[in-house]
Scaffold this active site. Structure first.
Site, PDB file in Angstrom:
ATOM      1  NE  ARG A 192      30.146 -80.807 -52.030  1.00 36.48           N
ATOM      2  CZ  ARG A 192      31.459 -80.621 -52.638  1.00 36.48           C
ATOM      3  NH1 ARG A 192      32.591 -81.683 -51.501  1.00 36.48           N
ATOM      4  NH2 ARG A 192      31.915 -80.053 -53.482  1.00 36.48           N
ATOM      5  CG  ASP A 202      18.540 -79.310 -59.286  1.00 35.57           C
ATOM      6  OD1 ASP A 202      17.968 -77.747 -58.420  1.00 35.57           O
ATOM      7  OD2 ASP A 202      17.603 -79.996 -60.349  1.00 35.57           O
ATOM      8  CE  LYS A 253      10.684 -67.318 -62.047  1.00 37.00           C
ATOM      9  NZ  LYS A 253      10.632 -69.256 -62.430  1.00 37.00           N
ATOM     10  CG  ASP A 312      12.203 -73.686 -62.913  1.00 35.20           C
ATOM     11  OD1 ASP A 312      12.682 -72.356 -63.769  1.00 35.20           O
ATOM     12  OD2 ASP A 312      13.372 -73.888 -62.625  1.00 35.20           O
ATOM     13  CD  GLU A 330      15.620 -76.127 -66.467  1.00 34.21           C
ATOM     14  OE1 GLU A 330      15.865 -74.908 -65.732  1.00 34.21           O
ATOM     15  OE2 GLU A 330      15.768 -77.192 -66.114  1.00 34.21           O
ATOM     16  CD  GLU A 356      14.191 -67.805 -67.153  1.00 32.71           C
ATOM     17  OE1 GLU A 356      13.981 -68.210 -67.238  1.00 32.71           O
ATOM     18  OE2 GLU A 356      15.580 -68.495 -66.828  1.00 32.71           O
TER      19      GLU A 356
END
Lengths: 480, 480
Positions: free
Chosen positions: B73, B113, B163, B226, B230, B397
């Site tokens: 941005r 996200d 990962k 995923d 987490e 991971e």
């Protein structure tokens, strides 16, 4: 809310008024007229609410021509208990679900949420033309919205939602024989009213249950406040609080019994009693106000953050989806129990000490508990709930029904034995409150109180609303 | 997975084989060919993944005609940092989001996200005809499904999903200069492939990031593993475990520093290192196996119950809804931090002791941690994930990226500073694990081990899968 039969009154609440109906046994003679043509009431289900409501309605309508029947699955393990309480096949007051539905003018649906989700279509199909559908909370509406279903047209749909456990609804009703008006307050919602008599039927049902006073809501609003409330201060937050504080007091040097008393006994005993008799500010006045204020200040924002999250999830339908998902999962792997946590091993000893030892209000516990209660009150007020709903769903239900029950058993027993929706919600959100208390509130409880926050507590409109609601019911300690 | 450029290999896993590509710097000369006509790669975003991927790709493609630009941005506070790392407006490698999108043949979307949810339509509208859309996890697909949107037609859509954290992706890549093949494994997914070269482009991207080996998945499967991972053993369960055990060891008489070491240091240090070097069974062999077995037995079912619940909520979209709801709520009231919990005050002291004091594997902590890890592995296997995805998302991971990072900082720091989706998820599920450990596992850890459960652990196919995956990467300790 307008009645053709009962005289309603106007309750002054912060910022306005609400129309409410004060209950009492002197109104029972009006019930047949208020039920407007209902001759048979079918109570479907025999959980704590089903049992309490069937018995209260039968007792309240005794001597009238209105009969109360109970509908259960043919293989229901509850049949024997229903019979023991006088609902029998021989007298025509105990039958199969669909048979009882088909003959009833008012069908009161009190089966478990998951069963209601699975069986409502079959039940709707069996309804008599013009029969009234009765609910005791808004779960079904939430479920129908989530699944694209609808309530059947042509039937009145009403809800009467006691703000307390089934056991309390029955116990206080019985106490109402000597203290007129003792009972559990209820809200009513009129969702569909084809013949114009739905409100009176709902009021009659509520009076028949023994509600000290009845206030109005919508199924949507009831559903939100009910499901958020049980995840919040009514159950989930209490569980999180006592787990966090028990360890906190142990690490502070208390022996296990004292830690239990300071974390839990103080909430279910003197704090609940004080709020019930004299309101929220009386708790602060009855303890070390300086420490109460620090605990309140350290807790409020952390608790509010979680209540707001719960509200969002309930309003969005996310929370209900999780219950539906859990039902499928639990068919494979049963829910584990949480009563094995070390603190509950000391409950018997604490209860045994009651005869000789009075647990005082612990100021730290009190500040944290009241901050969480007010966080829920404020969130409900911000979301536009009426004051009667706010104080009943956040305070009165807690101090007059649930906390006394937890005082008699214990908190974990209650979590492991309440409705599946509530049990899932408590397991989901209780640990969130615990973590917030441990990780955010307790580490900052040594800091100075936030004077502005405390002043906001002292002048919170909830005190006025609670006092107004309290005047509508006799002061009676539930005997558990 | 078929490549026209790279030589893939067959990995033998329990019950079958997978096609994978082993990476390494010797493959960099093949990248221009494998990228099939891509001349400009635009990396949108400069979080940890954006920074790591932009730098790794630029370094890997140095000397070729493919340029890597960064799109931000206009008012992005990250511009200065991007410039400091050599992406500049003057050289044409730093520009506004839509300008960089419009000139790129491969657009790698690495913004947060919530930003991706808000801006994807604008970005899609700015794409060059035939440009390839690149993702690093399946969030966008989940979001589009939840909101009824779609990915634009006519564009290849590929994902390369390292990962590990962005910082690890960069750090191990740098170490790859001396240990060829060091890096973070990645999965690829080809979601749309209009010109037939999408797989090669994804493989080129993955090799360019330095992935020791690349395996195939789908966006859907990647998204599920995923997001569940987490919330589970990668972050949420670790946080819940260390909070529960810290208090447990304190109440057992440990001083705070020792309690920290037994609860947390042992996980982020010797347990992670042992698993990374020698697998899961080596943890049990390196400690008191009898207590390990009891801890494992007391924990497995309670952890599995929560992992299954998380999986249901993620697969259903419920978990994603909660992130979207949180975004709206957090605009009004920022997220509180959880790093104030008392244990973190002792982190510096624990780290300072490292020079003179080696923390051993604590058998209680190890049994509980490994049980939770295996619970996640088993749940993923039951849900049909490929073994490479299972072991990378549940074990590699953790031990090669996240736990070493937590070892250098601390767990709470990591929770308070990871991506918003992960941070929300950890706060949501970490307390659930904590409660399960405290209320279900720890109270029964004194009971005899469940021999059948332990035998199932020892013969779990995960050991074979992990060993097969381990052979594909050089053994290198990440330097944090």
């Amino acid at each position: 809310m307008r009645s053709d039969v009962f005289e309603t009154e106007t309750l002054t609440v912060p910022g306005g008024t609400e129309t409410v109906l004060r209950g009492g046994r002197h109104l029972f003679p009006l019930l047949p007229q208020a039920f407007h043509g209902v001759r048979r009431i079918g109570v479907i289900g025999w959980g704590p609410q089903g049992r309490a409501q069937a018995k209260n309605l039968r007792d309240s309508l005794s001597g009238t021509e209105i009969t109360v029947s109970v509908g259960l699955r043919p293989d229901s393990p509850s049949r024997a208990d229903a019979r023991a309480h006088g609902f029998t096949e021989e007298s025509g007051t105990l039958g199969d679900v669909l048979a009882v539905v088909a003959e009833s003018d008012l069908v009161v649906l009190l089966i478990a949420d998951a069963a209601l989700a699975a069986q409502h279509q079959e039940i709707f199909a069996a309804l008599k033309p013009g029969a009234t559908i009765g609910l005791s909370h808004g779960f079904l509406l939430g479920h129908l919205r989530a699944t694209g279903g609808d309530l059947p047209a042509g039937h009145a749909v009403i809800a009467v939602c006691p703000k307390g456990m089934g056991d309390s609804v029955r116990r206080l009703y019985e106490q109402g024989a000597t203290v007129n008006g003792a009972g559990i307050n209820a809200s009513i919602a009129v969702h569909a009213d084809p013949d114009g008599h739905a409100t009176d039927r709902a009021l009659a049902w509520s009076v028949g249950l023994g509600s000290p006073y009845t206030f109005e809501t919508t199924l949507e609003s009831e559903y939100r406040s009910d499901v958020v409330g049980e995840r919040g201060i009514l159950l989930g937050a209490v569980h999180g609080l006592v787990e966090a504080l028990y360890r906190w007091f142990l690490l502070d040097g208390s022996d296990p019994v004292t830690a239990y008393e300071r974390a839990c006994e103080t909430v279910t005993g003197p704090i609940a009693r004080t709020i019930s008799r004299a309101g929220l500010r009386a708790v602060r006045e009855g303890t070390d106000a300086e420490l109460f204020d620090r605990a309140y200040s350290a807790t409020y924002a952390a608790a509010r953050e979680i209540v707001a999250e719960i509200y969002d999830e309930v309003a969005d339908g996310t929370e209900l989806r999780s219950v539906v998902l859990a039902d499928a999962r639990l068919a494979v792997r049963p829910m584990s129990r949480i009563g094995g946590s070390p603190m509950w091993a000391h409950g018997d000893e604490v209860r045994a000490r009651r005869a000789t030892h009075e647990t005082p209000i612990d100021p730290l516990t009190a500040g944290m508990f009241v901050a969480t209660m007010v966080a829920q009150v404020d969130e409900f007020a911000d979301r536009g709930h009426a004051w009667s709903e706010i104080v009943n769903e956040s305070i009165i239900e807690a101090v007059d029904s649930l906390l006394p029950y937890m005082h008699a058993r214990d908190v974990a027993y209650m979590v492991d034995n309440c409705s599946r929706t509530a049990r899932l919600g408590t397991r989901r959100w209780g640990p969130r409150f615990q973590a917030a208390y441990e990780q955010i509130a307790l580490p900052t409880v040594g800091a100075q109180a936030d004077d502005k926050l405390v002043a906001g507590f002292l002048s919170n409109p909830v005190h006025e609303a609670l006092a107004a609601a309290a005047e509508l019911r006799p002061s009676v300690d539930i005997s558990v």
